[in-house]
Design an enzyme around this catalytic site. Structure first.
Site, short mmCIF file in Angstrom:
data_model
loop_
_atom_site.label_atom_id
_atom_site.label_comp_id
_atom_site.label_asym_id
_atom_site.label_seq_id
_atom_site.Cartn_x
_atom_site.Cartn_y
_atom_site.Cartn_z
N THR A 16 0.82 -1.21 0.00
CA THR A 16 0.00 0.00 0.00
C THR A 16 0.85 1.26 0.00
OG1 THR A 16 -1.79 -1.15 1.11
CG2 THR A 16 -1.80 1.23 1.30
N ASP A 63 1.90 -6.47 -4.36
CA ASP A 63 1.07 -6.56 -3.16
C ASP A 63 1.65 -7.72 -2.35
OD1 ASP A 63 -2.22 -5.91 -2.43
OD2 ASP A 63 -1.18 -7.56 -1.42
N THR A 96 1.59 -4.62 4.10
CA THR A 96 1.37 -5.00 5.50
C THR A 96 0.84 -6.43 5.66
OG1 THR A 96 -0.86 -4.07 5.47
CG2 THR A 96 0.91 -2.63 6.24
N1 ASP Z 1 -2.59 -5.69 0.40
C1 ASP Z 1 -1.56 -4.75 0.81
C2 ASP Z 1 -0.25 -5.49 0.84
O1 ASP Z 1 -0.02 -6.26 1.75
C3 ASP Z 1 -1.89 -4.18 2.14
C4 ASP Z 1 -0.93 -3.16 2.65
O2 ASP Z 1 0.17 -2.98 2.21
O3 ASP Z 1 -1.34 -2.47 3.63
O4 ASP Z 1 0.59 -5.32 0.00
#
Ligand code: ASP
Length: 356
Positions: A16, A63, A96
């Site tokens: 993200t 991602d 995340t």
């Molecule tokens: N779906 C994203 C990822 O893990 C979520 C994020 O980065 O907050 O790349």
């Protein structure tokens, strides 16, 4: 200080923090990575540090839901190379969703390192208001600049040990908890505006890759992917009936309480694996808190499988993310004798210790 003493590695992997929302859904985006890159160069520039920027999977990266243990090996290789060239810390920008797994893996690869390996990301894209990416980025960069040693996730003003991290919140900026541990509450005053120096001893200390990291890197990404394929995770819900292929080398049982599973599931495991070549049982629990005791309850205790000759490992008080990364690491580095790695962190339940 050696010639690279003022250099840090920044690995941009996606997520993200490298995405744009554009009112629809978040997707890693080149322009977002460009903005991120400028912010990084500006911050470290203010500190008098040069940045070695790496994009192991190209731009804009992935991602993190698409990352697998093969990517973990590649990332560890990038960090190792930089450290061997004298870079004094690493900042990893990462999605995340699976950051806790990557952090756990890196904590095994870089166990005991005197250099900082700091992962961060964000819950919101930087074109969303309010966003959390700027504060995480600057905070994590500050930690790297301060020379704080070890593998950590920096998020929402806190440092979470890589081996303890668990993503507990899907949206809120306080995304991670330190499972059965404490975060370090990072104090920005640690940084002294470009005056920071690593302790002389740390600067003089040559960084050396552990033998285990070397083995993992020699074996390469595909070996890690194959190793992960030999681990079957089973989430026990009342009445659910898992299927096993019979070829699993590790079965992670996410049971209840202190490490209990329905007797039907334990029975099924005894039946499917009645011959030689029994899988390692990772006795885990949906109850996150505390050190587990899979021998505490008669019949349902996962530890009872030890009586039938299964090697059963107690999750202890580690998060599931760490257990998965640990099993991958053990299988990559020491497939003939994974016990020697597992036993460093987990307790093997002996037959005689099982409840009769
Ligand atoms: N779906 C994203 C990822 O893990 C979520 C994020 O980065 O907050 O790349």
């Amino acid at each position: 200080m050696d010639r690279h003493g003022r250099q840090v590695l920044v690995a941009l992997t996606g997520g993200t923090i490298a995405s744009a929302f554009k009112g629809a859904s978040a997707l890693p985006e080149e322009a977002a990575v460009d903005r991120l890159k400028s912010a990084i160069l500006e911050f470290f520039g203010e500190k008098g540090l040069n940045v070695v920027l790496k994009e192991p999977w190209g731009r804009p990266g992935y991602d993190s839901s698409d990352l697998d243990p093969g990517h973990w090996v590649e990332l560890a290789g990038v960090i190792r190379e930089a450290f061997e060239e004298g870079v004094r810390g690493a900042l990893v920008l990462h999605g995340t969703d699976t950051m806790a797994y990557t952090a756990a893996w890196l904590s095994l690869c870089f166990a005991g390192t005197h250099l900082p390996v700091i992962l961060t990301g964000s819950q919101f894209t930087r074109d969303f208001t309010p966003e959390d990416g700027s504060v995480n980025l600057r905070g994590a960069a500050q930690v790297v600049a301060s020379g704080f040693p070890g593998v950590w996730i920096y998020f929402n003003w806190k440092l979470i040990p890589g081996a303890r991290a668990h993503k507990a919140r899907a949206v809120h900026p306080d995304a991670y908890v330190a499972e059965n541990g404490f975060p370090v509450f990072f104090n920005p005053a640690w940084g002294r505006g470009g005056e920071e120096h690593l302790p002389q001893a740390a600067l003089e200390k040559e960084w050396r890759a552990s033998e285990e990291l070397r083995i993992a890197l020699r074996k390469g990404p595909n070996a890690a992917r194959e190793a992960a394929g030999r681990i079957r995770w089973v989430f026990c819900a009342p009445g659910s009936t898992p299927q096993f292929s019979g070829t699993e080398k590790y079965v992670g049982l996410i049971g209840f309480g202190s490490g209990n599973a329905p007797q039907k599931v334990l029975e099924q495991i005894r039946e499917v694996f009645s011959g030689p070549g029994k899988p390692h049982i990772l006795a885990c629990s949906q109850a996150e808190g505390d050190v587990k005791n899979p021998n505490a309850y008669h019949g349902v205790g996962i530890g009872t499988l030890a009586e039938g000759g299964f090697p059963v490992w107690n999750q202890m008080d580690y998060p599931l993310e760490f257990i998965h990364s640990l099993a991958c690491f053990a299988e990559v580095v020491s497939p003939q004798n994974p016990d020697r790695i597992l036993e460093r962190y987990l307790k093997r339940l002996r037959r005689e210790a099982a409840v009769k």
